[in-house]
Enzyme design. Structure first.
Site, PDB file in Angstrom:
ATOM      1  N   VAL A  15       1.448  34.804 -17.530  1.00  0.00           N
ATOM      2  CA  VAL A  15       0.095  33.882 -17.534  1.00  0.00           C
ATOM      3  C   VAL A  15      -1.175  34.494 -17.509  1.00  0.00           C
ATOM      4  CG1 VAL A  15      -0.956  32.497 -15.557  1.00  0.00           C
ATOM      5  CG2 VAL A  15       1.467  32.143 -15.729  1.00  0.00           C
ATOM      6  N   GLY A  37      -1.905  35.672 -20.189  1.00  0.00           N
ATOM      7  CA  GLY A  37      -1.467  37.169 -20.898  1.00  0.00           C
ATOM      8  C   GLY A  37      -2.403  37.525 -22.071  1.00  0.00           C
ATOM      9  N   GLY A  38      -3.532  37.066 -22.328  1.00  0.00           N
ATOM     10  CA  GLY A  38      -4.489  37.412 -23.162  1.00  0.00           C
ATOM     11  C   GLY A  38      -3.707  37.186 -24.716  1.00  0.00           C
ATOM     12  N   ASP A  51      -2.428  31.320 -22.122  1.00  0.00           N
ATOM     13  CA  ASP A  51      -3.938  31.482 -21.841  1.00  0.00           C
ATOM     14  C   ASP A  51      -4.569  30.310 -22.201  1.00  0.00           C
ATOM     15  OD1 ASP A  51      -6.263  32.865 -20.968  1.00  0.00           O
ATOM     16  OD2 ASP A  51      -5.273  34.951 -21.217  1.00  0.00           O
ATOM     17  N   MET A  70      -3.920  27.698 -15.804  1.00  0.00           N
ATOM     18  CA  MET A  70      -3.172  27.942 -14.977  1.00  0.00           C
ATOM     19  C   MET A  70      -3.547  27.216 -13.472  1.00  0.00           C
ATOM     20  SD  MET A  70      -4.522  31.808 -13.987  1.00  0.00           S
ATOM     21  CE  MET A  70      -6.076  32.182 -13.489  1.00  0.00           C
ATOM     22  N   LYS A  75      -0.039  39.765 -14.200  1.00  0.00           N
ATOM     23  CA  LYS A  75      -0.356  41.091 -14.202  1.00  0.00           C
ATOM     24  C   LYS A  75      -2.005  41.370 -14.113  1.00  0.00           C
ATOM     25  CE  LYS A  75      -0.494  41.711 -19.328  1.00  0.00           C
ATOM     26  NZ  LYS A  75      -0.376  40.214 -19.562  1.00  0.00           N
ATOM     27  N   HIS A 126      -5.901  39.448  -8.516  1.00  0.00           N
ATOM     28  CA  HIS A 126      -6.968  40.316  -7.817  1.00  0.00           C
ATOM     29  C   HIS A 126      -8.323  40.112  -8.380  1.00  0.00           C
ATOM     30  CE1 HIS A 126      -7.579  43.781 -11.320  1.00  0.00           C
ATOM     31  NE2 HIS A 126      -7.599  42.704 -11.698  1.00  0.00           N
TER      32      HIS A 126
END
Length: 365
Positions: A205, A207-208, A229, A250, A263, A267
């Site tokens: 998700v 994930g560029g 993405d 998402m 990943k 944050h």
């Protein structure tokens, strides 16, 4: 005032002197970043790497074509960088000449050699670009703002994602930086292949460009990998037999799979948005074939006891301040637990160390 100083004991005076040194250390800490930026902008790690051996000051300034009047400046900058472990100062002999000091790469500056397998120079380009660093000049204004603006929005008048979509140069910095960091993740995942055992499909998700997903798909050819993405991010990206790119949002829905990979995603968001993301992830891995799915999170756990070292803790706290510019946060063990509880996916999870400062969190659904 002069008479008052007579009543200060030797111990109190020592504390004042110690406090002054500590204050000045942090007051002038901006030189750490600015000297690092100078080093990367001048391609010094690449110059020394291409030289094939440690370089003397004379060789370095000759390659840089530095005016004679600035040679002393280069020496002082390199001395500072060497003190901060970016270079080693060694002694070498050249033909019949006397031994001379020379600069050698360290494990840190090797990460700044562009074109190498593990190069983090793009992170320097991104974080020290004035557009991004200016956000932190607005912390005072931001902390008293009753609205929900981010420090970045206070500085730039818009949020970071909108800004990036309209500024190709900074968007390239961002994409290059995330791709470079993904190389380190791939290195870490090399010893954690067990987390993919039993899976037939996984969605990366946000994930560029798919740097990590490509590694996973190549290492585990039986595993169907989807990079998910925004449509403008994955547009024109080509997949392989077991790797595909899907556009979407998402916050609306995530493609179904046995596992979802997040990943460096959570944050970037506040708790409310993280809960929304986790619930969508839970929906994606909840299947009807009675097979347990899982959410794989790669992120920071500030108080992870297995990584309890002062330098690592400092790096985590600095990264926490980095994401504060966009109202993100790094979380403690308890904060992660609270997040999982509110997202209703807290019953079975574990946290393991992954890299020097990153952790691996597996949530079983």
């Amino acid at each position: 005032m002069a008479s008052f100083s007579l009543f200060i004991s030797g111990r109190e005076a020592d504390e004042i002197f110690e406090g002054q040194v500590h204050l000045y250390k942090h007051l002038f800490a901006f030189f750490d970043s600015l000297c690092l930026k100078w080093c990367v902008d001048q391609s010094i790690p690449n110059i020394i790497h291409s030289h094939g051996q440690p370089m003397t000051l004379h060789e370095l300034v000759s390659t840089l074509k530095v005016p004679l009047a600035k040679v002393s400046g280069v020496h002082r900058l390199m001395r500072y960088l060497a003190h901060n472990r970016f270079f080693d100062i060694v002694r070498i002999s050249q033909e019949d000449e006397e031994e001379k000091e020379a600069y050698a790469l360290t494990c840190v500056s090797k990460l700044l050699v562009r074109g190498s397998d593990y190069c983090l120079a793009p992170m320097v380009d991104l974080m020290l670009d004035p557009t991004f660093s200016s956000s932190y000049q607005q912390l005072g204004k931001w902390i008293h703002d009753e609205g929900n603006q981010t420090p970045f929005a206070v500085a730039m008048g818009t949020d970071i994602w909108d800004f990036l979509s309209k500024n190709p140069k900074q968007m390239k910095y961002f994409n290059d930086a995330t791709a470079s960091d993904s190389q380190i993740i791939n290195l870490a995942l090399r010893d954690h292949g067990v987390i993919f055992e039993g899976l037939e499909s996984i969605v990366d998700v946000a994930g560029g460009t798919g740097m990590v997903a490509k590694y996973i798909s190549e290492t585990f050819p039986h595993l169907k990998c989807i990079v998910f993405d925004l449509p403008q991010v994955v547009k024109n990206l080509e997949g392989t037999n077991n790797l595909s790119f899907v556009g979407g949002n998402m916050f609306q829905s995530i493609p179904k799979a046995d596992a979802v990979l997040l990943k460096y995603i959570l944050h970037d968001w506040d708790d409310d948005n993280c809960i929304k993301i986790l619930k969508k992830c839970k929906d994606a891995v909840s299947s009807s074939n009675n097979k347990r799915g899982k959410i794989i999170i790669i992120d920071i756990v500030i108080d992870d006891e297995k990584q309890d070292q002062p330098e690592i803790t400092l790096a985590k706290l600095q990264l926490d301040l980095a994401v504060i510019a966009n109202n993100g946060k790094e979380r403690t063990t308890e904060e992660w637990k609270k997040l999982f509880m509110e997202a209703e996916c807290h019953q079975d999870y574990k946290i393991s160390p992954l890299t020097g400062h990153m952790s691996l969190i597996e949530i079983y659904i």
